[in-house]
Design a protein around this motif. Structure first.
Motif, mmCIF file in Angstrom:
data_model
loop_
_atom_site.group_PDB
_atom_site.id
_atom_site.type_symbol
_atom_site.label_atom_id
_atom_site.label_comp_id
_atom_site.label_asym_id
_atom_site.label_seq_id
_atom_site.Cartn_x
_atom_site.Cartn_y
_atom_site.Cartn_z
ATOM 1 N N LYS A 13 0.852 -1.184 0.000
ATOM 2 C CA LYS A 13 0.000 0.000 0.000
ATOM 3 C C LYS A 13 0.890 1.237 0.000
ATOM 4 C CE LYS A 13 -4.011 -1.910 2.492
ATOM 5 N NZ LYS A 13 -4.892 -1.754 3.685
ATOM 6 N N TYR A 14 0.385 2.306 -0.625
ATOM 7 C CA TYR A 14 1.151 3.551 -0.716
ATOM 8 C C TYR A 14 0.372 4.691 -0.068
ATOM 9 C CZ TYR A 14 3.961 1.015 -4.157
ATOM 10 O OH TYR A 14 4.764 0.099 -4.786
ATOM 11 N N PHE A 15 1.096 5.504 0.711
ATOM 12 C CA PHE A 15 0.491 6.637 1.413
ATOM 13 C C PHE A 15 1.306 7.893 1.098
ATOM 14 C CE2 PHE A 15 -0.086 2.719 3.770
ATOM 15 C CZ PHE A 15 -1.448 2.698 4.050
ATOM 16 N N PHE A 16 0.644 8.917 0.622
ATOM 17 C CA PHE A 16 1.335 10.147 0.220
ATOM 18 C C PHE A 16 1.921 10.846 1.438
ATOM 19 C CE2 PHE A 16 1.219 14.728 -1.102
ATOM 20 C CZ PHE A 16 2.228 14.627 -2.048
ATOM 21 N N GLU A 17 3.177 11.312 1.294
ATOM 22 C CA GLU A 17 3.883 12.030 2.365
ATOM 23 C C GLU A 17 4.143 13.464 1.912
ATOM 24 O OE1 GLU A 17 4.676 11.113 5.343
ATOM 25 O OE2 GLU A 17 4.315 8.953 5.313
ATOM 26 N N PRO A 18 3.208 14.381 2.203
ATOM 27 C CA PRO A 18 3.366 15.762 1.715
ATOM 28 C C PRO A 18 4.599 16.474 2.257
ATOM 29 C CG PRO A 18 1.521 15.590 3.258
ATOM 30 C CD PRO A 18 1.960 14.200 2.957
ATOM 31 N N THR A 19 5.010 16.148 3.511
ATOM 32 C CA THR A 19 6.157 16.847 4.098
ATOM 33 C C THR A 19 7.475 16.453 3.430
ATOM 34 O OG1 THR A 19 6.320 15.130 5.803
ATOM 35 C CG2 THR A 19 5.019 17.099 6.339
ATOM 36 N N MET A 20 7.513 15.288 2.807
ATOM 37 C CA MET A 20 8.732 14.825 2.143
ATOM 38 C C MET A 20 8.707 15.139 0.650
ATOM 39 S SD MET A 20 9.071 11.083 4.005
ATOM 40 C CE MET A 20 10.677 10.723 3.300
ATOM 41 N N SER A 21 7.582 15.623 0.158
ATOM 42 C CA SER A 21 7.409 15.846 -1.275
ATOM 43 C C SER A 21 7.695 17.286 -1.657
ATOM 44 C CB SER A 21 5.975 15.486 -1.697
ATOM 45 O OG SER A 21 5.678 14.146 -1.368
ATOM 46 N N LYS A 22 8.042 17.464 -2.915
ATOM 47 C CA LYS A 22 8.235 18.805 -3.464
ATOM 48 C C LYS A 22 7.039 19.106 -4.361
ATOM 49 C CE LYS A 22 11.812 21.600 -5.723
ATOM 50 N NZ LYS A 22 13.130 21.577 -6.401
ATOM 51 N N GLY A 23 5.920 19.381 -3.719
ATOM 52 C CA GLY A 23 4.674 19.580 -4.436
ATOM 53 C C GLY A 23 3.576 18.728 -3.839
ATOM 54 N N ASN A 24 2.368 18.855 -4.375
ATOM 55 C CA ASN A 24 1.211 18.107 -3.886
ATOM 56 C C ASN A 24 0.624 17.254 -5.001
ATOM 57 O OD1 ASN A 24 1.009 19.251 -1.142
ATOM 58 N ND2 ASN A 24 0.613 21.171 -2.235
ATOM 59 N N GLU A 25 -0.232 16.328 -4.614
ATOM 60 C CA GLU A 25 -0.885 15.486 -5.606
ATOM 61 C C GLU A 25 -1.848 16.286 -6.479
ATOM 62 O OE1 GLU A 25 -1.236 10.887 -4.564
ATOM 63 O OE2 GLU A 25 -2.428 12.101 -3.207
ATOM 64 N N SER A 26 -2.138 17.521 -6.064
ATOM 65 C CA SER A 26 -3.017 18.384 -6.872
ATOM 66 C C SER A 26 -2.255 19.123 -7.968
ATOM 67 C CB SER A 26 -3.730 19.391 -5.962
ATOM 68 O OG SER A 26 -2.774 20.166 -5.242
ATOM 69 N N ASP A 27 -0.917 19.000 -7.992
ATOM 70 C CA ASP A 27 -0.118 19.638 -9.051
ATOM 71 C C ASP A 27 -0.538 19.093 -10.413
ATOM 72 O OD1 ASP A 27 1.173 20.868 -7.012
ATOM 73 O OD2 ASP A 27 3.086 19.839 -7.260
ATOM 74 N N VAL A 28 -0.559 19.975 -11.413
ATOM 75 C CA VAL A 28 -0.982 19.584 -12.757
ATOM 76 C C VAL A 28 0.247 19.322 -13.627
ATOM 77 C CG1 VAL A 28 -2.217 20.311 -14.831
ATOM 78 C CG2 VAL A 28 -3.151 20.841 -12.564
ATOM 79 N N VAL A 29 0.220 18.203 -14.352
ATOM 80 C CA VAL A 29 1.351 17.778 -15.182
ATOM 81 C C VAL A 29 0.824 17.351 -16.556
ATOM 82 C CG1 VAL A 29 3.241 16.120 -15.396
ATOM 83 C CG2 VAL A 29 2.619 16.981 -13.142
ATOM 84 N N THR A 30 1.634 17.602 -17.575
ATOM 85 C CA THR A 30 1.298 17.164 -18.935
ATOM 86 C C THR A 30 2.256 16.053 -19.362
ATOM 87 O OG1 THR A 30 0.447 19.343 -19.559
ATOM 88 C CG2 THR A 30 1.073 17.859 -21.347
ATOM 89 N N ILE A 31 1.687 14.912 -19.744
ATOM 90 C CA ILE A 31 2.495 13.778 -20.228
ATOM 91 C C ILE A 31 1.810 13.167 -21.455
ATOM 92 C CG2 ILE A 31 3.407 13.243 -17.926
ATOM 93 C CD1 ILE A 31 1.459 10.858 -17.851
ATOM 94 N N PRO A 32 2.513 12.330 -22.216
ATOM 95 C CA PRO A 32 1.868 11.655 -23.349
ATOM 96 C C PRO A 32 0.697 10.779 -22.880
ATOM 97 C CG PRO A 32 4.251 11.478 -23.506
ATOM 98 C CD PRO A 32 3.961 12.038 -22.154
ATOM 99 N N ASN A 33 -0.338 10.728 -23.692
ATOM 100 C CA ASN A 33 -1.507 9.904 -23.387
ATOM 101 C C ASN A 33 -1.251 8.484 -23.895
ATOM 102 O OD1 ASN A 33 -3.989 8.719 -23.025
ATOM 103 N ND2 ASN A 33 -5.167 10.406 -23.913
ATOM 104 N N MET A 34 -0.990 7.569 -22.962
ATOM 105 C CA MET A 34 -0.687 6.189 -23.338
ATOM 106 C C MET A 34 -1.846 5.531 -24.077
ATOM 107 S SD MET A 34 1.397 4.594 -20.087
ATOM 108 C CE MET A 34 1.512 3.009 -20.902
ATOM 109 N N LEU A 35 -3.073 5.904 -23.704
ATOM 110 C CA LEU A 35 -4.239 5.298 -24.340
ATOM 111 C C LEU A 35 -4.307 5.621 -25.829
ATOM 112 C CD1 LEU A 35 -7.007 5.897 -21.647
ATOM 113 C CD2 LEU A 35 -5.993 3.708 -22.316
ATOM 114 N N VAL A 36 -3.792 6.789 -26.199
ATOM 115 C CA VAL A 36 -3.863 7.215 -27.601
ATOM 116 C C VAL A 36 -2.569 6.875 -28.341
ATOM 117 C CG1 VAL A 36 -4.059 9.202 -29.153
ATOM 118 C CG2 VAL A 36 -5.543 9.024 -27.136
#
Length: 492
Positions: free
Chosen positions: A117-140
């Motif tokens: 299981k994975y649990f997000f650690e905001p204090t150890m991260s450089k950013g939040n899970e709400s950050d927006v990122v653009t990557i290639p769409n694997m489905l397409v």
């Protein structure tokens, strides 16, 4: 009552000899005692409470740090220009592992499933899970490569379906959505009418199938009959070999499950292990010795041949079809999706890969993987496994979403799974494996040194006593001289 110093000295000499003998015996027997304890404590046995608990629940905190390659010029890429990326992260997750369904077998093996299981650690991260990122769409873009050999009319229909569900060539989503899944009409459609085409039946995410999952049914040796086999994999999901690859050697399931190794390692030893996530066995090689909080260790790293292609390294031909060295084609175990694994930033890969993408800066310190292991016990002290996920993409006629994309292996994310022994476990390790052997070593040499000193001093004392007994008293005459003197006096 007078003390016979000569006899006392002889007694001390005998005591010194016995002390030297005891120290010498300890020098030979001590390491055997330690090795025997290591064997007892490294075999997988519920009677060994501490070592069994460490193996079962892995009390050491493990973390997964995820880095995204945010695409800066998606429109230009569709026109055939070189991709530009910037690294975002790390987004750190605490990883909890626990073995379940543990079953011991009469042939000295044990089966289990390890759940994670994975649990997000905001204090150890450089950013939040709400950050927006653009990557290639694997489905397409992934599907486009998979279907490039289908009839042109069918490719036009696939392209039309992408447009119907508003699926473009690039995704702009939050980190949380890309990691653990997002709602997609196309995904729902495929899961309904083409079940089994996607790796998960729910939301589509890069790590959706990892969370709250297990790594398969492992059966490993306990080491009770032969400690050299402890932790080595006997079978995985009932298989003693894989069927993903083209040669028997590449399909072999070698080594351990990647958490511990047999004890008594040397610099010639390697670290083989089977990784279900990489769909293959891998092997690390010795690099250098080291030390962690006074505990000796060997550092093992990935050889340059690990992801080399079949041309540069013949034994890897079974992992082909290959591209440049430094890329592992895992499409055969990933639903034929054109996915490649590499070291982060194409570290140790063919330099030409760096020419196709702007924004990559490989170096060993940040991107090389390693395992620091205590050679006597086979227990890892510090671990950092770093891998990168890449998507092969290109222009496919009939699928207009691909535009004029140049053929490229595009980095999407890289992640590091790391952990190290600390706290009470480190203290126990240090006490049992550093302090106690050192005390035993000092004792054996101490006994030998004390015995030798006792022998030398006692011998000197004995020599002096014997010498003093032989010396005549000053001013006295010997008996013959005394007798002659008396007779001479009488005659007078």
């Amino acid at each position: 009552m007078t003390i016979d110093k000569s006899k006392v000295a002889v007694g001390f000499v005998v005591a010194g000899v016995l002390t030297v003998f005891f120290g010498t015996v300890l020098a030979f027997v001590g390491p055997l005692i330690i090795d025997d304890q290591i064997v007892k404590n490294t075999m997988i046995d519920p009677k060994n409470e501490m070592s069994y608990t460490m193996w079962k629940d892995i009390p050491v905190p493990f973390y997964m740090s995820v880095y995204f390659f945010n695409v800066l010029n998606p429109k230009e890429i569709l026109k055939g220009e070189k991709p530009m990326v910037e690294q975002k992260g790390p987004y750190v997750y605490r990883k909890r592992c626990q073995k379940d369904n543990i079953t011991f077998h009469p042939n000295n093996t044990v089966s289990y499933r390890e759940y994670r299981k994975y649990f997000f650690e905001p204090t150890m991260s450089k950013g939040n899970e709400s950050d927006v990122v653009t990557i290639p769409n694997m489905l397409v873009l992934g599907a486009a490569v998979m279907m490039e050999n289908l009839p042109f009319a069918l490719r036009l229909m696939i392209s039309a379906s992408f447009k119907t569900f508003n699926e473009g060539p690039f995704l702009t989503k939050t980190v949380g959505e890309l990691m653990w899944g997002y709602d997609s009409g196309l995904v729902d459609f495929l899961n309904t009418y083409l079940p089994g085409m996607l790796p998960s039946s729910g939301k589509f995410g890069l790590f959706a199938e990892f969370n709250n999952s297990n790594t398969g049914l492992f059966t490993i040796f306990t080491g009770k009959d032969d400690i050299r086999n402890v932790h080595k994999v006997d079978s995985w999901n009932g298989l003693t070999e894989l069927n993903y690859w083209r040669t028997p050697q590449c399909n072999m399931i070698n080594g351990t499950a990647g958490q511990m190794w047999p004890p008594f390692m040397t610099k010639e030893s390697t670290l083989p292990f089977y990784s279900p996530d990489a769909c293959r066995s891998m092997e690390l090689v010795y690099q250098r010795p080291g030390e962690m909080h006074g505990i000796p260790l060997y550092r093992y790293v990935a050889p340059k041949t690990l992801f080399a292609n079949g041309t540069d390294y013949t034994p890897n031909e079974g992992f082909c079809p290959c591209r440049q060295s430094g890329l592992l084609n895992v499409s055969s175990c990933r639903h034929n999706s054109p996915v490649f694994i590499s070291h982060p930033h194409f570290f140790n890969a063919d330099p030409v890969l760096l020419d196709y993408v702007h924004g990559l800066h490989p170096n060993e310190e940040e991107h090389g993987l390693f395992i620091d292991i205590h050679p006597q016990t086979g227990v890892p002290l510090n671990v950092s496994i770093r891998l990168q996920l890449n998507l092969y993409m290109k222009r496919v006629s009939g699928i207009t979403e691909t535009g004029k994309i140049s053929e490229v292996v595009m980095p999407m994310i890289w992640f590091e799974e790391s952990g190290y022994i600390d706290g009470p476990i480190l203290n126990t390790f240090h006490t049992n494996l550093v302090i106690l052997p050192a005390v035993m070593e000092y004792m054996q040499y101490g006994f030998i040194a004390l015995g030798l000193m006792t022998i030398i001093i006692a011998s000197l004392v004995h020599y002096k006593v014997k010498a003093s007994d032989k010396e005549p008293v000053k001013g006295s005459l010997c008996p013959d001289m005394q007798e002659k003197s008396i007779m001479s006096y009488s005659e007078k």
